[in-house]
Each structure stands twice: as C-alpha cells, then as structure tokens.
Scaffold this active site. Sequence first.
Site, PDB file in Angstrom:
ATOM      1  N   ASN A   1      67.185 -66.001 -79.678  1.00 52.60           N
ATOM      2  CA  ASN A   1      65.989 -66.773 -79.326  1.00 52.60           C
ATOM      3  C   ASN A   1      65.494 -67.551 -80.555  1.00 52.60           C
ATOM      4  OD1 ASN A   1      63.614 -67.799 -78.324  1.00 52.60           O
ATOM      5  ND2 ASN A   1      63.048 -65.919 -77.258  1.00 52.60           N
TER       6      ASN A   1
ATOM      7  N   VAL B   1      55.032 -66.993 -73.214  1.00 58.14           N
ATOM      8  CA  VAL B   1      54.385 -68.231 -72.794  1.00 58.14           C
ATOM      9  C   VAL B   1      55.417 -69.004 -71.990  1.00 58.14           C
ATOM     10  CG1 VAL B   1      53.314 -70.385 -73.554  1.00 58.14           C
ATOM     11  CG2 VAL B   1      52.892 -68.271 -74.828  1.00 58.14           C
TER      12      VAL B   1
ATOM     13  N   TYR C   1      57.878 -67.639 -85.172  1.00 59.66           N
ATOM     14  CA  TYR C   1      57.386 -66.477 -85.911  1.00 59.66           C
ATOM     15  C   TYR C   1      57.472 -66.709 -87.421  1.00 59.66           C
ATOM     16  CZ  TYR C   1      57.719 -64.165 -81.379  1.00 59.66           C
ATOM     17  OH  TYR C   1      57.579 -63.826 -80.062  1.00 59.66           O
TER      18      TYR C   1
END
Length: 75
Positions: free
Chosen positions: A41, A4, A48
Amino acid sequence: DLFVREFARGQGIGLALLQRIAKYTLEMGGGRLEWSVLDWNESAIGFYKKIGALPLDEWTTFRVNGETLEKLARL
C-alpha cells in the site's frame, strides 16, 4: 481499521482522523501510536511518512486462522 474511501482521499480527512486519535492518545496519557499497513500500500505508506511516522522494520506480524487456529485452541 482507519479507512478513507478513495473518492474522499486527498481532502485532509485521513489527517484529521489521525490528528484526533493523536489528541485522544495524549489526553488519556498515552505516549505513542502504532498501526499496521500492508507493504504493497504505497500511497498509505507515503502518507504516513509525510506526517512523520516511522516504519518499524524490526517487527514481524504472525497470524493463525482456520484449522491452525482450531488446533491451537485445543492444545
């Protein structure tokens, strides 16, 4: 890859994409989803974890490329 763009993050797009993938996985009889994320990241890892995904620390990713890939192909 699921990605995204930065300007669109925080709007529920990533969640909607993962929900659709989860639905499709169940529709085709799948029992799990697995994916990779780079260890630096932190925003993705946080996202997540927020949705309930668990890191699989027992797995190690390996890669061959370039000259090593060519050498392997000739074995």
